[in-house]
Design a protein around this motif. Structure first.
Motif, mmCIF file in Angstrom:
data_model
loop_
_atom_site.group_PDB
_atom_site.id
_atom_site.type_symbol
_atom_site.label_atom_id
_atom_site.label_comp_id
_atom_site.label_asym_id
_atom_site.label_seq_id
_atom_site.Cartn_x
_atom_site.Cartn_y
_atom_site.Cartn_z
ATOM 1 N N LEU A 23 38.884 48.654 59.089
ATOM 2 C CA LEU A 23 39.283 47.363 58.281
ATOM 3 C C LEU A 23 40.585 46.785 59.106
ATOM 4 C CD1 LEU A 23 39.056 48.554 54.082
ATOM 5 C CD2 LEU A 23 37.349 47.354 55.915
ATOM 6 N N LEU A 24 40.955 47.199 59.749
ATOM 7 C CA LEU A 24 42.615 47.366 60.251
ATOM 8 C C LEU A 24 42.393 45.629 61.447
ATOM 9 C CD1 LEU A 24 44.605 50.295 61.348
ATOM 10 C CD2 LEU A 24 44.608 48.659 59.581
ATOM 11 N N SER A 75 50.225 42.616 50.624
ATOM 12 C CA SER A 75 50.381 41.189 50.498
ATOM 13 C C SER A 75 49.355 41.065 50.933
ATOM 14 C CB SER A 75 51.320 39.896 50.410
ATOM 15 O OG SER A 75 51.498 40.287 52.427
ATOM 16 N N ARG A 76 48.696 41.749 52.048
ATOM 17 C CA ARG A 76 47.299 41.199 52.275
ATOM 18 C C ARG A 76 46.078 42.746 52.319
ATOM 19 N NH1 ARG A 76 51.579 39.199 55.494
ATOM 20 N NH2 ARG A 76 51.450 37.828 56.240
ATOM 21 N N LEU A 77 46.235 43.443 51.759
ATOM 22 C CA LEU A 77 44.813 43.890 51.217
ATOM 23 C C LEU A 77 44.552 43.720 50.145
ATOM 24 C CD1 LEU A 77 47.311 47.528 50.925
ATOM 25 C CD2 LEU A 77 45.718 47.012 52.621
ATOM 26 N N GLU A 78 43.097 44.194 50.089
ATOM 27 C CA GLU A 78 42.094 43.523 48.812
ATOM 28 C C GLU A 78 42.849 43.941 47.691
ATOM 29 O OE1 GLU A 78 40.255 41.449 49.149
ATOM 30 O OE2 GLU A 78 40.510 40.412 51.034
ATOM 31 N N ASN A 137 45.107 48.593 70.487
ATOM 32 C CA ASN A 137 45.556 47.454 71.234
ATOM 33 C C ASN A 137 44.663 46.808 70.940
ATOM 34 O OD1 ASN A 137 48.688 47.502 71.517
ATOM 35 N ND2 ASN A 137 48.198 49.053 70.339
ATOM 36 N N ILE A 138 43.796 47.421 71.863
ATOM 37 C CA ILE A 138 42.779 46.121 71.967
ATOM 38 C C ILE A 138 42.023 46.470 70.536
ATOM 39 C CG2 ILE A 138 40.305 45.911 73.348
ATOM 40 C CD1 ILE A 138 41.836 46.404 75.418
ATOM 41 N N PHE A 139 41.596 47.428 70.262
ATOM 42 C CA PHE A 139 40.435 47.558 68.987
ATOM 43 C C PHE A 139 41.634 46.780 67.922
ATOM 44 C CE2 PHE A 139 40.416 49.603 64.650
ATOM 45 C CZ PHE A 139 39.445 49.710 64.615
ATOM 46 N N LEU A 140 42.817 46.535 67.975
ATOM 47 C CA LEU A 140 43.075 45.995 66.427
ATOM 48 C C LEU A 140 43.117 44.609 66.857
ATOM 49 C CD1 LEU A 140 46.566 48.435 65.916
ATOM 50 C CD2 LEU A 140 44.777 48.203 64.562
ATOM 51 N N VAL A 141 43.363 44.287 67.890
ATOM 52 C CA VAL A 141 43.068 42.826 68.227
ATOM 53 C C VAL A 141 41.959 42.212 68.393
ATOM 54 C CG1 VAL A 141 43.847 40.470 69.689
ATOM 55 C CG2 VAL A 141 45.396 42.516 69.564
#
Length: 394
Positions: free
Chosen positions: A211-212, A318-321, A384-388
């Motif tokens: 979910l990141l 604030s950004r978590l479900e 970083n590629i995975f996150l972006v």
């Protein structure tokens, strides 16, 4: 006839691979794996014959000499002793590789084999690798697991299960007998705490790493110091206090690579920790330059001091479900989980170096601190590629 015995108990333990004569037909075989066994050599009809007397230390030097004396007396009486060929011995490492090979066809993910080899080679083989499977007992398995059980409970649990499977494979192949010394219930559960109990003490709540990318995309909508700092912490897999206290003076060039070097005074291990900067990290640095601040902090608070843990935690929550739970420190667990699940071909010690964990081995830690910069950069680049983009990349 007097037998001139050449071996001693000390020699038997320390001799390198080879064949050694004790006298009176008794020989000691030392294999490359380190295993040792006794053989009685005699002649019949002009041909040399060998009779296995058993492995050392199960059969001591004294016991081997007694067995050889009995066989020597039989030969002198004209009797023909039964030929007992020494059974070929396989090491735990050899059996493990055979076990992995036999299970490959049943694995949907072809990289599972590499995961098995990597974890066993790193944690099990140093203790069990050269041992004969039939001689492995619970104390041996405990020695292999005790250094990682509390610090790396998830990894330790997997290693234990894999050792158990390998020893079961050895039993089915007739290479050992008896109970499995790596079994959990009624065995190792009396020595080690449950993995869930250890994890409950050591681990922080973490958002599933899958979910990141969505969370990271949401964070990019804000240019606040707390959002930028949280992105920095996630990208670098650093500890919260290290990221919040990051200083402009810590951005340096090492061997032609732009790095963030955390001084020893600010690390948990009290050793400097260098993080090679990726393109995404560099973009955060550029955005942070917009803060006209004289404090020297990359992510200053409105008052010019260190950004508080509360501020960064609020940026996350604030950004978590509503049904999601997670902590800033738990992002390090996300990174490790992603490494284990999505980067099985990268050695575990590279991700450990990115997390600035200390193994306790001074030689290995020194090596990781000086020679793993390129490996760390590549792994963080993939992270970083995975996150972006959510892409696996490698």
């Amino acid at each position: 006839m007097r037998i001139h015995e050449k071996l001693s108990a000390a020699k038997v333990k320390s001799l390198p691979p080879g064949r050694y004569v004790d006298g009176g037909g008794l020989h000691l075989l030392v294999r490359k794996t380190g295993s040792r066994s006794w053989v009685y050599r005699w002649q019949r009809l002009g041909r040399q014959r060998d009779i296995g007397l058993g492995p050392y230390p199960d059969v001591s030097l004294k016991a081997a000499r007694e067995k050889a004396a009995e066989l020597r007396a039989m030969v002198q009486r004209g009797q023909v002793p039964a030929i007992e060929k020494p059974q070929p011995e396989l090491t735990f490492a050899e059996v493990a590789l055979a076990c992995i090979e036999s299970r490959k066809a049943g694995w949907s993910n072809k990289k599972h084999a590499q995961q098995w080899e990597n974890t066993l080679a790193q944690y099990a083989f140093p203790v069990l690798g050269s041992m004969d499977p039939r001689h492995i007992q619970a104390p041996d398995v405990i020695r292999a697991l005790k250094s990682i059980w509390n610090d790396k409970p998830e990894t330790a649990s997997r290693v234990r299960q894999r050792i158990e499977t390998v020893l079961d494979h050895a039993r089915v192949k007739g290479l050992r007998e008896g109970d499995n010394p790596a079994s959990w219930k009624g065995n190792l559960d009396s020595v080690f705490p449950k993995r869930t109990a250890v994890a409950g003490v050591k681990n922080f709540e973490a958002v599933p790493f899958t979910l990141l990318p969505g969370l990271y995309k949401s964070l990019k909508k804000s240019e606040s110091a707390s959002s930028l700092c949280l992105r920095w912490i996630i990208l670098t897999a650093c500890r919260s206090n290290e990221g919040r206290s990051a200083m402009w003076s810590e951005i340096t060039i090492e061997r032609g690579c732009l790095c963030w070097t955390i001084p020893a005074a600010r690390t948990k291990t009290k050793r400097p920790h260098s993080v090679p900067l990726t393109d995404e990290m560099k973009s955060i640095i550029e955005n942070a330059k917009n803060y006209d601040d004289k404090s020297g902090f990359i992510f200053p608070s409105p008052s010019g001091s260190v950004l508080s843990d509360v501020a960064v935690s609020k940026a996350l929550k604030s950004r978590l479900e509503p049904d999601q739970k997670g902590t800033v420190h738990g992002m390090r667990s996300c990174f490790k989980d992603w490494c284990l699940e999505k980067q099985p071909l990268i050695p575990d010690h590279v991700s450990e170096a990115c997390l600035a964990h200390v193994s306790g081995d001074r030689v290995r830690d020194a090596y990781a601190r000086t020679d793993l910069q390129d490996q760390k950069k590549e792994l963080l680049h993939r992270w970083n590629i995975f996150l972006v983009s959510g892409e696996r990349r490698g």
